[in-house]
Design a protein around this motif. Sequence first.
Motif, mmCIF file in Angstrom:
data_model
loop_
_atom_site.group_PDB
_atom_site.id
_atom_site.type_symbol
_atom_site.label_atom_id
_atom_site.label_comp_id
_atom_site.label_asym_id
_atom_site.label_seq_id
_atom_site.Cartn_x
_atom_site.Cartn_y
_atom_site.Cartn_z
ATOM 1 N N ILE A 201 -106.537 -4.574 12.497
ATOM 2 C CA ILE A 201 -107.487 -3.482 12.659
ATOM 3 C C ILE A 201 -108.015 -3.034 11.301
ATOM 4 C CG2 ILE A 201 -107.669 -1.042 13.278
ATOM 5 C CD1 ILE A 201 -105.686 -1.683 15.586
ATOM 6 N N THR A 202 -107.105 -2.849 10.353
ATOM 7 C CA THR A 202 -107.482 -2.405 9.019
ATOM 8 C C THR A 202 -108.370 -3.421 8.328
ATOM 9 O OG1 THR A 202 -105.388 -1.217 8.825
ATOM 10 C CG2 THR A 202 -106.607 -1.613 6.795
ATOM 11 N N GLU A 203 -107.980 -4.690 8.365
ATOM 12 C CA GLU A 203 -108.734 -5.738 7.683
ATOM 13 C C GLU A 203 -110.104 -5.937 8.309
ATOM 14 O OE1 GLU A 203 -106.187 -9.132 7.756
ATOM 15 O OE2 GLU A 203 -104.951 -8.421 6.069
ATOM 16 N N ASP A 204 -110.176 -5.873 9.619
ATOM 17 C CA ASP A 204 -111.455 -6.042 10.302
ATOM 18 C C ASP A 204 -112.408 -4.918 9.949
ATOM 19 O OD1 ASP A 204 -113.174 -7.388 12.229
ATOM 20 O OD2 ASP A 204 -112.823 -5.664 13.529
ATOM 21 N N ASP A 205 -111.891 -3.693 9.895
ATOM 22 C CA ASP A 205 -112.731 -2.554 9.533
ATOM 23 C C ASP A 205 -113.228 -2.675 8.098
ATOM 24 O OD1 ASP A 205 -113.667 0.306 10.183
ATOM 25 O OD2 ASP A 205 -112.633 0.510 8.265
ATOM 26 N N THR A 206 -112.343 -3.081 7.185
ATOM 27 C CA THR A 206 -112.730 -3.235 5.790
ATOM 28 C C THR A 206 -113.824 -4.278 5.646
ATOM 29 O OG1 THR A 206 -110.520 -2.611 5.026
ATOM 30 C CG2 THR A 206 -111.910 -3.833 3.479
ATOM 31 N N ALA A 207 -113.671 -5.410 6.346
ATOM 32 C CA ALA A 207 -114.680 -6.470 6.272
ATOM 33 C C ALA A 207 -116.017 -6.002 6.821
ATOM 34 C CB ALA A 207 -114.196 -7.701 7.036
ATOM 35 N N ALA A 208 -115.973 -5.280 7.945
ATOM 36 C CA ALA A 208 -117.213 -4.832 8.574
ATOM 37 C C ALA A 208 -117.954 -3.810 7.717
ATOM 38 C CB ALA A 208 -116.916 -4.240 9.949
ATOM 39 N N ARG A 209 -117.196 -2.972 7.000
ATOM 40 C CA ARG A 209 -117.826 -1.913 6.216
ATOM 41 C C ARG A 209 -118.328 -2.392 4.862
ATOM 42 N NH1 ARG A 209 -117.255 3.118 8.380
ATOM 43 N NH2 ARG A 209 -115.547 3.452 9.851
ATOM 44 N N PRO A 217 -119.296 -9.592 17.749
ATOM 45 C CA PRO A 217 -119.329 -8.376 18.561
ATOM 46 C C PRO A 217 -117.915 -7.876 18.836
ATOM 47 C CG PRO A 217 -120.803 -10.039 19.444
ATOM 48 C CD PRO A 217 -119.985 -10.707 18.374
ATOM 49 N N SER A 218 -117.622 -6.713 18.366
ATOM 50 C CA SER A 218 -116.310 -6.115 18.576
ATOM 51 C C SER A 218 -116.394 -4.651 18.184
ATOM 52 C CB SER A 218 -115.226 -6.809 17.751
ATOM 53 O OG SER A 218 -115.463 -6.596 16.375
ATOM 54 N N LEU A 219 -115.375 -3.914 18.577
ATOM 55 C CA LEU A 219 -115.262 -2.525 18.148
ATOM 56 C C LEU A 219 -114.114 -2.460 17.160
ATOM 57 C CD1 LEU A 219 -115.745 -0.561 21.472
ATOM 58 C CD2 LEU A 219 -117.322 -0.702 19.544
ATOM 59 N N ALA A 220 -114.432 -2.539 15.887
ATOM 60 C CA ALA A 220 -113.382 -2.462 14.875
ATOM 61 C C ALA A 220 -113.003 -1.021 14.665
ATOM 62 C CB ALA A 220 -113.871 -3.081 13.562
#
Length: 224
Positions: A201-209, A217-220
């Motif tokens: 969750i943390t890594e996906d959010d960091t990458a997306a931001r 398509p996802s809800l990080a």
Amino acid sequence: RALVLAIDTYAKMRAAVADEVMRFDLLTDVTADGTTIDDAVDRAIGRVERRLLRRVRVRANEVVDDSLALVAGTETLALPSDYASTRMLYLDKSPIAVLSYKAPATLYTDHSGTARGVPTSYTIMSANYYVRPIPDLAYDVRLVYYKAVTALSAANTSNELLVAAADAYLYGACLELALHMADDPRVQVWKGAFDEALKDITEDDTAARWTGAPQAPSLAVNVV
């Protein structure tokens, strides 16, 4: 992983947890002394959900509220009714003025008087923002915040957190059920899966931001 991705409702989550621990008897409500208690699976999902709601912020639940305003001579601004946490608070003027957060004692130590001016700092107490200096004029305010995720229930069958982090729900609930299964060797597997879900969750959010690259398509979410 395919199983986890298919868990998109409260009913499916309950069934998946019971299946994972292989204890469908834990889906039965408990009655003691004439009082009915929710079944163990429901209680486990509720417990891990409360942990996730405190730690996890879903990007889909970010809100930009530009309807707020500070009143001249008034240091308070009410928090939104669905407030969970603040990302940014700023005066919507030219140029914009981002307010910095300070602990309550620090805010009032730094601004011990009642002088008025352009607010530069804020703190949160009870259900309000408190700003200092006390506003000398009326100021439009823009607030970027996370709204609270509505907990799962029979009436609220899904939410953004379930869509984004079904695996965290699942393995966290299995861990919560461990007390019903003493010395179960799967506990460490569930703990590892739960920890990995939070890490993803943390890594996906960091990458997306921060990468600027298109995301699948996802809800990080952001763990805080």
